[in-house]
Design a protein around this motif. Structure first.
Motif, short mmCIF file in Angstrom:
data_model
loop_
_atom_site.label_atom_id
_atom_site.label_comp_id
_atom_site.label_asym_id
_atom_site.label_seq_id
_atom_site.Cartn_x
_atom_site.Cartn_y
_atom_site.Cartn_z
N ARG A 204 19.31 62.04 27.37
CA ARG A 204 19.02 60.92 26.46
C ARG A 204 17.71 60.26 26.88
NH1 ARG A 204 20.30 56.38 29.20
NH2 ARG A 204 21.82 56.58 30.86
N PRO A 205 17.04 59.59 25.93
CA PRO A 205 15.73 59.01 26.26
C PRO A 205 15.86 57.98 27.39
CG PRO A 205 16.17 58.88 23.89
CD PRO A 205 17.43 59.35 24.52
N GLY A 206 14.92 58.01 28.30
CA GLY A 206 14.87 56.98 29.36
C GLY A 206 15.85 57.19 30.49
N ALA A 207 16.54 58.37 30.53
CA ALA A 207 17.56 58.56 31.58
C ALA A 207 16.93 58.54 32.98
CB ALA A 207 18.30 59.87 31.33
N LEU A 208 15.81 59.24 33.13
CA LEU A 208 15.17 59.28 34.45
C LEU A 208 14.54 57.93 34.77
CD1 LEU A 208 14.35 60.85 36.96
CD2 LEU A 208 12.36 61.70 35.73
N TYR A 209 13.97 57.32 33.74
CA TYR A 209 13.34 56.00 33.92
C TYR A 209 14.37 55.00 34.47
CZ TYR A 209 11.88 51.30 32.67
OH TYR A 209 11.61 49.98 32.73
N ALA A 210 15.61 55.03 33.93
CA ALA A 210 16.64 54.08 34.36
C ALA A 210 16.95 54.26 35.84
CB ALA A 210 17.90 54.28 33.52
N VAL A 211 16.94 55.51 36.30
CA VAL A 211 17.22 55.78 37.72
C VAL A 211 16.06 55.24 38.58
CG1 VAL A 211 17.48 57.61 39.45
CG2 VAL A 211 18.65 57.80 37.24
#
Ligand SMILES: O=C(O)C(=O)C[C@]1(C(=O)O)C=C[C@@H](O)C=C1
Length: 394
Positions: A204-211
């Protein structure tokens, strides 16, 4: 006795890393023929620990190691070893460089020395071997005028003579090894630790960013981020992150809690003393590691000193060229330029987290010598014919 598995045969860089990790502790090392054999040896209890290469400064990550950690084996990372990788050219005693017909080594070592080989041994044929140590053994066992490229240790193990101590084209070539075990090391709430984790992400969009945001919000510094194919669907990846901090620290526990809720299959490989901080942590935890890391730190200091000496020699050669340009000038000293140099090195030292006072003191000495050297070269005619009086030192 503590037993460590490494990628053999004897004389490889992996063996050197294992010996550095062992330090002055009593123990034994066992050469394995594959990385998988090291993993299974540790998992099945034949070895207490295993040492595996994780990344090289020239070649990047070692995919096979990351895949085995993410996959079938449930091993912990208990430490790291950073090894400068210096490829030495070695021959049987009595062989002259101009006689060398073939140069044997591992393909990576040959690649790391390709410019050297073209420049110094253009007539010799490069031949690939399974390892640098196997190459040394081959040269030692033949009566032909052959050479091998590999660690200087291999020369000692196989009775060869090092003729060129550092033939690699990139002088800062280094490899990071991980020490693997069945259990994580008990981690203190101390500084100087690293923690390594593996996880998957939902698509989903932003999954890595959230981590990554979890780390950024708590000011935790990542030292490496890497992805490997999950080996399922195209586009599915497994992520590997190393960061500064130990699971014993509350901020790190919070981050790991956050990361667990944002990822799939989080695996915490372990917290362990970072290689360049190992001395203080080992001393803090007391016991056997203290002397081990003193020896290790002294080796690191020797390597840094060698680089400083090399850079000073390089600076001196430049100063000699400056002197030859000043033959027709009245002044050697340029106080304004010196002030600029001093202020720049103070700033550089600050940025690098160094001791600015030390930097300033050292550069004052360097500049004083530089002026004296130019003056004496000009006076003796080495840089030109004009005679000059010795100027005031800064
Ligand atoms: O830049 C110059 O003109 C030099 O002579 C070199 C150098 C230096 O060592 O960097 C030495 C003496 C001068 O006072 C300033 C700088």
């Amino acid at each position: 006795m503590h037993k460590i598995g490494y990628l053999g045969p004897r004389g490889t860089f992996s063996e050197e890393a294992a010996l550095r990790h062992l330090g002055e502790r009593k123990g034994e090392t066992a050469g394995c023929s594959s990385i998988e054999e090291i993993f299974s040896g540790v998992a099945e209890g034949r070895f207490d620990e295993g040492i595996v290469p994780v990344e090289n400064s020239t070649e990047g990550s070692v995919g096979a190691v990351l895949d085995l950690l993410a996959g079938p084996f449930n091993l912990a990372v208990r430490g790291e070893v950073l090894l400068p990788v210096c490829q030495s050219l070695m021959v049987r005693p009595g062989t002259r460089l101009d006689q060398v017909e073939k140069v044997f080594s591992h393909s990576q070592a040959l690649a790391q020395c390709s410019r050297f080989l073209r420049r110094e041994l253009p007539g010799a044929l490069p031949v690939e071997c399974s390892s640098t140590a196997a190459a040394a053994a081959k040269v030692a066992g033949s009566s032909r005028p052959w050479a091998a490229l590999g660690p200087a240790r291999a020369a000692a193990v196989y009775g060869l003579q090092v003729v060129v101590p550092a033939a690699n084209d990139y002088p800062d070539n280094a490899t990071r090894f991980w020490v693997l075990g069945r259990e994580q090391v008990p981690c203190a709430a101390a500084h100087g630790y690293k923690t390594s984790i593996i996880f998957g992400l939902q698509d989903r969009p932003g999954a890595l960013y959230a981590v990554l945001r979890e780390f950024a919000l708590r000011g935790i510094n990542l030292t490496r981020i890497e992805s490997r194919p999950a080996k399922k669907n195209l586009g599915d990846y497994v992520f590997f992150i190393d960061f500064l901090g130990s699971q014993g620290q509350p901020g790190v526990q919070e981050v790991l809690g956050g990361v667990a809720s944002l990822t799939v299959g989080l695996k915490i490989l372990g917290s362990y003393p970072a290689w360049n901080c190992a001395g203080t942590d080992a001393l803090a935890s007391g016991g056997r590691e203290a002397s081990l890391t003193l020896a290790g730190l002294r080796r690191e200091l020797d390597a840094v000193d060698a680089r400083i000496a090399e850079l000073l020699a390089q600076r001196t050669r430049l100063i000699d060229r400056v002197a030859s340009l000043k033959q027709n000038e009245g002044n050697i000293r340029d106080p304004l330029r010196e002030e600029q140099i001093l202020s720049r090195v103070r700033q550089l030292s600050l940025t690098a987290g160094g001791d600015t006072e030390l930097a300033e003191e050292v550069w004052r000495v360097i500049l004083r010598h530089s002026v004296r050297r130019q003056a004496s070269r000009l006076a003796s005619g080495a840089a030109g014919n004009r005679q000059q009086a010795l100027p005031q030192a800064p």
